[in-house]
Design a protein around this motif. Structure first.
Motif, PDB file in Angstrom:
ATOM      1  N   LYS A   1      12.137  86.065  59.667  1.00 52.03           N
ATOM      2  CA  LYS A   1      11.282  84.929  60.031  1.00 52.03           C
ATOM      3  C   LYS A   1      10.369  84.494  58.893  1.00 52.03           C
ATOM      4  CE  LYS A   1      11.213  86.082  64.957  1.00 52.03           C
ATOM      5  NZ  LYS A   1      10.368  86.408  66.123  1.00 52.03           N
ATOM      6  N   LEU A   2      10.430  85.182  57.764  1.00 49.52           N
ATOM      7  CA  LEU A   2       9.598  84.808  56.633  1.00 49.52           C
ATOM      8  C   LEU A   2      10.205  83.578  55.964  1.00 49.52           C
ATOM      9  CD1 LEU A   2       7.147  85.600  54.918  1.00 49.52           C
ATOM     10  CD2 LEU A   2       8.686  86.933  53.466  1.00 49.52           C
ATOM     11  N   THR A   3       9.417  82.535  55.780  1.00 42.41           N
ATOM     12  CA  THR A   3       9.903  81.269  55.223  1.00 42.41           C
ATOM     13  C   THR A   3       9.069  80.868  54.015  1.00 42.41           C
ATOM     14  OG1 THR A   3       8.484  79.990  56.720  1.00 42.41           O
ATOM     15  CG2 THR A   3      10.730  80.477  57.459  1.00 42.41           C
ATOM     16  N   VAL A   4       9.653  80.005  53.201  1.00 43.86           N
ATOM     17  CA  VAL A   4       8.949  79.448  52.037  1.00 43.86           C
ATOM     18  C   VAL A   4       9.128  77.937  52.059  1.00 43.86           C
ATOM     19  CG1 VAL A   4       9.189  81.525  50.624  1.00 43.86           C
ATOM     20  CG2 VAL A   4      10.979  79.793  50.577  1.00 43.86           C
ATOM     21  N   GLU A   5       8.175  77.239  51.495  1.00 42.82           N
ATOM     22  CA  GLU A   5       8.215  75.773  51.389  1.00 42.82           C
ATOM     23  C   GLU A   5       8.417  75.440  49.915  1.00 42.82           C
ATOM     24  OE1 GLU A   5       8.270  73.713  53.829  1.00 42.82           O
ATOM     25  OE2 GLU A   5       7.898  75.193  55.408  1.00 42.82           O
ATOM     26  N   ILE A   6       9.647  75.168  49.520  1.00 35.87           N
ATOM     27  CA  ILE A   6       9.960  74.914  48.106  1.00 35.87           C
ATOM     28  C   ILE A   6       9.691  73.449  47.773  1.00 35.87           C
ATOM     29  CG2 ILE A   6      11.807  74.942  46.394  1.00 35.87           C
ATOM     30  CD1 ILE A   6      13.092  77.196  47.877  1.00 35.87           C
ATOM     31  N   GLU A   7       9.031  73.250  46.655  1.00 40.22           N
ATOM     32  CA  GLU A   7       8.704  71.904  46.192  1.00 40.22           C
ATOM     33  C   GLU A   7       8.570  71.938  44.673  1.00 40.22           C
ATOM     34  OE1 GLU A   7       3.878  72.143  46.684  1.00 40.22           O
ATOM     35  OE2 GLU A   7       5.085  71.265  48.301  1.00 40.22           O
ATOM     36  N   PRO A   8       8.637  70.784  44.013  1.00 37.31           N
ATOM     37  CA  PRO A   8       8.443  70.767  42.554  1.00 37.31           C
ATOM     38  C   PRO A   8       7.009  71.171  42.204  1.00 37.31           C
ATOM     39  CG  PRO A   8       9.514  68.761  43.294  1.00 37.31           C
ATOM     40  CD  PRO A   8       9.030  69.452  44.521  1.00 37.31           C
ATOM     41  N   CYS A   9       6.873  72.020  41.227  1.00 36.21           N
ATOM     42  CA  CYS A   9       5.534  72.435  40.796  1.00 36.21           C
ATOM     43  C   CYS A   9       5.571  72.828  39.329  1.00 36.21           C
ATOM     44  CB  CYS A   9       5.015  73.581  41.662  1.00 36.21           C
ATOM     45  SG  CYS A   9       6.047  75.062  41.573  1.00 36.21           S
ATOM     46  N   ASP A  10       4.369  73.035  38.776  1.00 31.22           N
ATOM     47  CA  ASP A  10       4.225  73.393  37.369  1.00 31.22           C
ATOM     48  C   ASP A  10       3.883  74.865  37.282  1.00 31.22           C
ATOM     49  OD1 ASP A  10       3.878  73.511  34.705  1.00 31.22           O
ATOM     50  OD2 ASP A  10       2.001  72.386  34.642  1.00 31.22           O
ATOM     51  N   LEU A  11       4.741  75.642  36.622  1.00 29.63           N
ATOM     52  CA  LEU A  11       4.519  77.074  36.484  1.00 29.63           C
ATOM     53  C   LEU A  11       3.231  77.356  35.714  1.00 29.63           C
ATOM     54  CD1 LEU A  11       5.505  79.986  36.825  1.00 29.63           C
ATOM     55  CD2 LEU A  11       6.861  79.685  34.738  1.00 29.63           C
ATOM     56  N   ARG A  12       2.903  76.482  34.740  1.00 27.70           N
ATOM     57  CA  ARG A  12       1.686  76.698  33.938  1.00 27.70           C
ATOM     58  C   ARG A  12       0.451  76.697  34.815  1.00 27.70           C
ATOM     59  NH1 ARG A  12      -0.081  71.872  30.151  1.00 27.70           N
ATOM     60  NH2 ARG A  12      -0.359  71.072  32.255  1.00 27.70           N
TER      61      ARG A  12
END
Length: 683
Positions: A471-482
């Motif tokens: 049931k563990l979920t993530v919300e993936i989206e564009p982001c800046d690693l820096r």
């Protein structure tokens, strides 16, 4: 040990094969015997019918020949003379010339009934038979026909010499005795003499065994037996015979013109079965107009089936040989079939240890048994692997149980410590033991920090529970690693400085676009950097990034990647290096499993629940990244690498990627954070 009532596979197979083959063999032999018997009977019936026809033809020819010779003799000039010596000489010569068996020839005076000339050698009153047979018929006629032959059958009981001592006895082998008579006229045309010939047309011959010619029997239309091998039966009527119905049927069929055969049981010897073929001829007796004689060719059933004895002997020998061969073949077949099964049984009985290296017997001649052997071998291999897996799982379960016990102990300690701090600080403030407001705020801050620490532990426990339940979920989206790294560095800066550890950070000037859940990625980075801080007492912690091309673009999970990443050609690797206590290489693979802590003493010293790395690996996999750990050994520090694919904006993408690029471009290009980080490293 076999149970009572059970038998071996080989014995059952042998008995079943014999039980099937022997009856089939005997049935085949019996059918062959019956077929041979039927064929022999059919052959006998056919031959007897032909023999009856041949005998009938011979009788007709013999009668016709005698009639012709008798007419020729009756018209002879010699018989019209008055010389007695001439009569006797003529009759003697005639007896030698006649082709058919002749008993005697007699010339008698009709008026005086005296014998004028004879070849009989004794007083044979043939003239009485002659006068009674044809002369009586001609009395009513005014004109006598000179060219006429009269035929009369001579029966034993009607023999002319039966009342005298010189009885005319026919030979025992003579059958069908006929009397041929012809009138003789003198020169003036007066009836003077009667020329009579007594002939035996059939001769009884002893038949050889197996002969299908048969002996002749002649029956008149009224049922009188005219010819028979037994003299006592000649002259009897078939109504007196035991087989009267069969005989009457044969006579009736013959008169009707049907040529066939009949089975007789008491016509010759009582209780012995005979076969008779029959046909019919016109009666040659002068007084019988429109009458027929039935000609039978009779032979015994044993004689007709004489060849069957040889067939029986051959079939008996053949049956014995076939049964022996069948037994040997069945024994051989049963052995070939049962031997592989017995080998498999012996292997199963003797090889009870699953760790045995012996292979199951194979290379049998029977394909199905080879397939069975291979299947059993594969099944045993699967069982062995299953047993090993069960044993491994059992050991892992024991280890997991031990780890959970340690986890519960350490977690309860981790939970109790901040709770005690929170309770102590709150009670001090509540009970008014603080001197001033600043001291109260200090205690409340401590309680707040302990509460946050306690909340983090509880969140880790909840996350691992969600992870195990899926049931563990993530919300993936564009982001800046820096940006994410800057936030993590800002949070971990104070604890690192408090421990006096050197903090080296590579300057981050460029935007590193990735797809990830910023919060979850931040949680992973905080966990990794926090572990490095916690297990490093002296030395340094170094964080750097590098970009490398992706070697394998056809990854198995490429279909699950977001658009833009599935065509990515490079990835970013974040490396966190410390000089802390390090990890034994044999224990490194266990660190990413839940509830696993390498050493309980270390856990008690440094604290923690052992859930951080397990949660981190799960989160990285959900964000299509990886996390790995490497250490050269105890006291030699450790290296953690986090890998994420970079968004490739040069590939064809949707408007979403374009907008993401714009949002990433809006990130300030100032390097103030990097500069600050560089200053911290210098400090």
């Amino acid at each position: 040990m076999a149970n009572p009532g059970q038998s071996s596979f080989r014995r059952i197979l042998l008995s079943r094969l014999l039980l099937l083959s022997v009856p089939v063999l005997l049935t085949g032999v019996y059918v062959t015997y019956r077929k041979a018997r039927s064929t022999l009977l059919e052959t006998a019936r056919h031959n007897l019918t032909e023999s009856a026809e041949a005998k009938a033809e011979n009788i007709n020819q013999s009668i016709a020949a005698l009639k012709v010779n008798l007419l020729t003799a009756s018209e002879s000039v010699v018989l019209q003379s008055q010389s007695t010596e001439a009569y006797q000489e003529f009759i003697n010569r005639l007896a030698k010339q006649l082709p058919t068996k002749i008993d005697c020839i007699e010339l008698s005076d009709i008026q005086t009934k005296k014998i004028v000339a004879s070849t009989c050698g004794y007083q044979l009153p043939l003239s009485q038979s002659a006068s009674s047979s044809w002369l009586a018929q001609e009395k009513s006629k005014l004109d006598l026909e000179p060219s006429q032959v009269y035929v009369t059958p001579v029966l034993p009981e009607k023999s002319p010499a039966a009342a005298t001592d010189k009885v005319h006895q026919t030979k025992s082998n003579s059958q069908l005795t006929l009397l041929f008579s012809a009138p003789i006229y003198n020169n003036v045309g007066q009836l003077k003499y009667a020329l009579s010939i007594q002939s035996n047309l059939l001769q009884h011959k002893k038949l050889e065994s197996g002969s299908l010619v048969g002996y002749p029997v002649v029956i008149s239309q009224d049922g009188t037996i005219l010819a028979h091998p037994l003299q006592e039966r000649i002259g009897r009527n078939i109504a007196q015979e035991a087989d009267v119905a069969r005989l009457e049927s044969a006579v009736k069929n013959a008169i009707a013109g049907r040529q066939n055969f009949q089975h007789l049981f008491s016509f010759d010897k009582n209780g012995v079965e005979f076969i008779a073929g029959y046909t019919a001829i016109d009666s040659p007796v002068t007084s019988e107009d429109n009458q027929k004689w039935t000609i039978l060719a009779v032979t015994s059933l044993d004689s007709a089936l004489s060849g069957l004895k040889d067939i029986q002997q051959v079939l008996f020998i053949l049956t014995c040989c076939l049964m022996i061969v069948s037994f040997l073949v069945t024994l051989y077949v049963a052995r070939d079939i049962a031997l592989p099964v017995e080998k498999l049984r012996d292997y199963a009985i003797n090889e009870s240890d699953l760790q045995s290296k012996d292979r199951i017997p194979q290379n049998f001649k029977i394909r199905e048994l080879n397939e069975l052997s291979k299947a059993l071998d594969e099944m045993i291999e699967r069982i062995k692997k299953g047993a090993e897996e069960v044993e491994t799982a059992w050991k892992e379960a024991q280890e997991a149980n031990k780890l959970k016990n340690e986890f519960l102990a350490s977690t309860s300690h981790e939970l109790r410590t901040p709770l005690n701090g929170i309770i102590g600080c709150i009670r001090l403030v509540k009970d008014g033991f603080c001197d001033d407001r600043e001291e109260e705020i200090d205690f409340l801050q401590r309680a707040d920090d302990a509460a946050l620490h306690l909340l983090g532990i509880i969140n880790d426990i909840l996350d691992i529970a969600k992870m195990e339940s899926g049931k563990l979920t993530v919300e993936i989206e564009p982001c800046d690693l820096r940006k994410v790294l800057d936030e993590v560095i800002n949070l971990q800066e104070v604890p690192i400085q408090n421990k006096g550890i050197e903090f080296n950070i590579k300057d981050l000037h460029e935007v590193i676009p990735i797809y990830a859940d910023p919060a979850k990625l931040k949680q992973v980075l905080i966990n990794v950097v926090g572990n490095a801080t916690k297990f490093t007492d002296s030395g340094s912690i170094t964080i750097n990034t590098r970009i490398e091309p992706i070697r394998d673009k056809n990854q198995e999970n490429s279909s699950n990647l977001p658009i833009g990443i599935e065509h990515s050609s490079s990835c970013v690797i974040v490396t966190v290096r410390d000089t802390g206590i390090g990890i034994d290489p044999a224990q490194q693979s266990k660190l990413f499993r839940p509830f696993v802590m390498v050493d309980g003493t270390t856990t008690r010293k440094y604290g923690g629940t052992g859930l951080g790395l397990a949660i981190s690996r799960n989160l990285m996999e959900m964000m299509n990244g990886t996390i790995t750990l490497f250490s050269e050994g105890n006291g030699k520090g450790s290296i953690v690498e986090i890998t994420l694919p970079i968004i490739d904006f040069r590939s064809e993408s949707s408007d979403k990627i374009v907008s993401s690029q714009n949002s990433l471009d809006s990130i300030p290009s100032s390097v103030s954070n990097a500069d600050n980080n560089g200053k911290r490293a210098k400090d």
